[in-house]
Design a protein around this motif. Sequence first.
Motif, PDB file in Angstrom:
ATOM      1  N   ILE A 362       0.845  -1.204   0.000  1.00  0.00           N
ATOM      2  CA  ILE A 362       0.000   0.000   0.000  1.00  0.00           C
ATOM      3  C   ILE A 362       0.879   1.253   0.000  1.00  0.00           C
ATOM      4  N   ALA A 363       1.875   1.267   0.895  1.00  0.00           N
ATOM      5  CA  ALA A 363       2.727   2.449   1.042  1.00  0.00           C
ATOM      6  C   ALA A 363       3.501   2.756  -0.232  1.00  0.00           C
ATOM      7  N   LEU A 364       3.849   1.714  -0.991  1.00  0.00           N
ATOM      8  CA  LEU A 364       4.633   1.900  -2.214  1.00  0.00           C
ATOM      9  C   LEU A 364       3.764   1.864  -3.469  1.00  0.00           C
ATOM     10  N   LEU A 461       5.215   8.519   0.957  1.00  0.00           N
ATOM     11  CA  LEU A 461       5.456   7.350   1.801  1.00  0.00           C
ATOM     12  C   LEU A 461       5.110   7.666   3.253  1.00  0.00           C
ATOM     13  N   HIS A 462       4.199   6.893   3.832  1.00  0.00           N
ATOM     14  CA  HIS A 462       3.830   7.068   5.240  1.00  0.00           C
ATOM     15  C   HIS A 462       3.210   5.776   5.759  1.00  0.00           C
ATOM     16  N   GLU A 463       3.070   5.683   7.065  1.00  0.00           N
ATOM     17  CA  GLU A 463       2.498   4.497   7.690  1.00  0.00           C
ATOM     18  C   GLU A 463       1.043   4.305   7.258  1.00  0.00           C
ATOM     19  N   SER A 464       0.624   3.072   7.188  1.00  0.00           N
ATOM     20  CA  SER A 464      -0.737   2.742   6.760  1.00  0.00           C
ATOM     21  C   SER A 464      -1.764   3.189   7.799  1.00  0.00           C
ATOM     22  N   PRO A 465      -3.043   3.347   7.406  1.00  0.00           N
ATOM     23  CA  PRO A 465      -4.077   3.775   8.349  1.00  0.00           C
ATOM     24  C   PRO A 465      -4.351   2.718   9.421  1.00  0.00           C
ATOM     25  N   TRP A 466      -5.093   3.111  10.461  1.00  0.00           N
ATOM     26  CA  TRP A 466      -5.290   2.241  11.625  1.00  0.00           C
ATOM     27  C   TRP A 466      -6.041   0.959  11.285  1.00  0.00           C
ATOM     28  N   VAL A 467      -6.927   0.993  10.269  1.00  0.00           N
ATOM     29  CA  VAL A 467      -7.640  -0.232   9.915  1.00  0.00           C
ATOM     30  C   VAL A 467      -6.696  -1.281   9.345  1.00  0.00           C
ATOM     31  N   VAL A 468      -5.514  -0.848   8.922  1.00  0.00           N
ATOM     32  CA  VAL A 468      -4.483  -1.773   8.455  1.00  0.00           C
ATOM     33  C   VAL A 468      -3.550  -2.162   9.599  1.00  0.00           C
ATOM     34  N   THR A 469      -3.137  -1.181  10.401  1.00  0.00           N
ATOM     35  CA  THR A 469      -2.150  -1.463  11.451  1.00  0.00           C
ATOM     36  C   THR A 469      -2.763  -2.151  12.674  1.00  0.00           C
ATOM     37  N   LEU A 470      -4.045  -1.897  12.971  1.00  0.00           N
ATOM     38  CA  LEU A 470      -4.666  -2.537  14.140  1.00  0.00           C
ATOM     39  C   LEU A 470      -4.662  -4.060  14.019  1.00  0.00           C
ATOM     40  N   PRO A 471      -5.091  -4.641  12.895  1.00  0.00           N
ATOM     41  CA  PRO A 471      -4.977  -6.106  12.772  1.00  0.00           C
ATOM     42  C   PRO A 471      -3.534  -6.604  12.896  1.00  0.00           C
ATOM     43  N   LEU A 472      -2.560  -5.801  12.420  1.00  0.00           N
ATOM     44  CA  LEU A 472      -1.166  -6.203  12.562  1.00  0.00           C
ATOM     45  C   LEU A 472      -0.770  -6.309  14.031  1.00  0.00           C
ATOM     46  N   ILE A 473      -1.187  -5.337  14.825  1.00  0.00           N
ATOM     47  CA  ILE A 473      -0.843  -5.333  16.252  1.00  0.00           C
ATOM     48  C   ILE A 473      -1.499  -6.508  16.971  1.00  0.00           C
ATOM     49  N   VAL A 474      -2.769  -6.776  16.646  1.00  0.00           N
ATOM     50  CA  VAL A 474      -3.479  -7.893  17.285  1.00  0.00           C
ATOM     51  C   VAL A 474      -2.817  -9.220  16.924  1.00  0.00           C
TER      52      VAL A 474
END
Length: 650
Positions: A362-364, A461-474
């Motif tokens: 996504i970022a790229l 280039l920036h970090e993905s939104p929370w709907v992407v990063t939240l599942p990663l953290i879980v």
Amino acid sequence: MENTYLTIVLAPLLAAALAGLFGKKIGRAGAHWVTIIGVAVSFALSALVLYRQWNGAPIYNGPVYEWAVLGRSHFEIGFLIDHLTALMMVVVTFVSLAVHVYTIGYMRDDPGYQRFFSYISLFTFSMLMLVMSNNFLQLFFGWEAVGVVSYLLIGFWYTRPTAIFANLKAFLVNRVGDFGFLLGIAALATYTGTLDYSMVFAKAETLAATNIELVAGAHWSVLTLACICLFVGAMGKSAQMPLHVWLPDSMEGPTPISALIHAATMVTAGIFMVARMSPLFEYSEVALSVVLVIGALTAFLTGLLGIVQQDIKRVIAYSTLSQLGYMTVALGASAYGAAIFHLMTHAAFKALLFLAAGSVIIALHHEQDIRKMGGLSKYLPITYWTFVIGTLALIGFPGLSGFFSKDALIDAVAHSETPGAQIAYWAVLLGVFVTSLYSFRLLFVVFHGEERIDHHAKEHLHESPWVVTLPLIVLAFASVFAGWATVSTVLFGDFFRGSIFVLREHDPLRELGADFHGQVVFVIDAFKAPALYLAAAGALVAWFLYLKRPDLPARWQQRFSGVYRLLTNKYYFDWFNENVLARGGRLFGTFLWKVGDQAVIDGAVVNGSAKTVGLVASVARGLQSGYLYHYAFAMIVGLAVLVGWLVFRG
């Protein structure tokens, strides 16, 4: 409880129907909310079922709906809910829920947004039907349903020729496996007269003593034949060599479905099926040896292919192939519990790796070539650290979930007495080094070293939104703690008693369980085993080759060009399939068309009969001249022939 089980299955199905049939009316937000709620309900109820099973709830085994009756055979829809089923239900719905949430961010600009949510929810329903079944009819329905929906999802971007080729390839290869699977079910139904699990399992010893003569003078155990046929089905779904070729190409589908297919659903169906059929496989040492050897070859050889891949998703795909080989080896060693335990931990860290790779993509702006990445750790910190956790869990870093499952699996194979176990042990042990090498290669090339990012992509280039990063953290949390929290009960306890059957003389986990003295001791003992040092060696080699001396891989590639070509051409399996099997099939079909259809059927039979009738008619037409003396002459000739015949007879 029957209503609870029905709700678990039907909630994703209803959500899929709403998103698929009424997607335009409910809109994009409505599609993702209805499917997320449906899967969330299934996950919550599945967790409740697992909690009750964990605390001693009785096994549920009963029909829900009788579909048909044919003689003494009953075709039913029914559920078998025990510890194995409950664990699989939680794994499937947990990963599916994470993927559903992640999809909001990944597919937000896709015109097929509602359709995609409908498909992944339908995929979840299909997998639940498979794992909850109590009979072979329902198992086969779920088996084929996940195949059909995977076909739709792999080819979701149907305007891409590569996606269409990939989903057709997956469909055809799985048909080969499914043909064997169907033959195995047919053999069991023929000799037992039933499709019900419990009734078939009760006749396992009788089937083992019953022989069948496939060719003159060759006697096979019916049970061995049925088990090998069932495993052919597992080879297709769980991508074991040589039926593994579809899985890397399935990366043509969107990343969320790559995570869903490769982490907890379709590819694990074969592993679950063999574990469920343990009462059959335990009475066939030949079948167990076949499973063991095929798994060992897959674990080691497909891992080597991950070293030379340049697509970020394909590296992880070959990792999936290798880890599925590990699970299959455990099944062949009769360590079914170790296979399912590794399936559970693998579901978390492999979904994490795929979804983190998707965050990079996504970022790229959907760039997947790792040669165009590098130095991303400072731009994508959450993605980076979750990817690190997934990588460490995959290589078996002490204390993480993958460590508990992989180390126990390797130890179980070492204690197995199944023929072929020694070869399998060395394959999975050396595979630890290979796994670490390609995993850290990917980590270093993508997130460290020189930046090779396109300048247009770098501007945004920036970090993905929370709907992407939240599942990663879980998923990262599960990858760290899942093994630590469950190893003593699920792996070394009696969690699978009543769900998985192992003959006492085959059981390698029994001895390992007797030596298990807690998680801390298990971690400490890892420093006495070679696996940890092989993993460390793989990481060190990757650091040296891709960070310290990045010029060496290209030089080695030239020096060992033959080996490199062998690996980049994937052992020429695709070449053989396309140029020998596929082209040979087309040539044979052309021969049948030209000779059989055109020459024999059309030429000799259809057109030939017409020409014969026409020839006879033209001759007969010439006899009808209309002259009286012609007819009189014919009558005289006929009379002479008749008189001659009578005289001759007299």
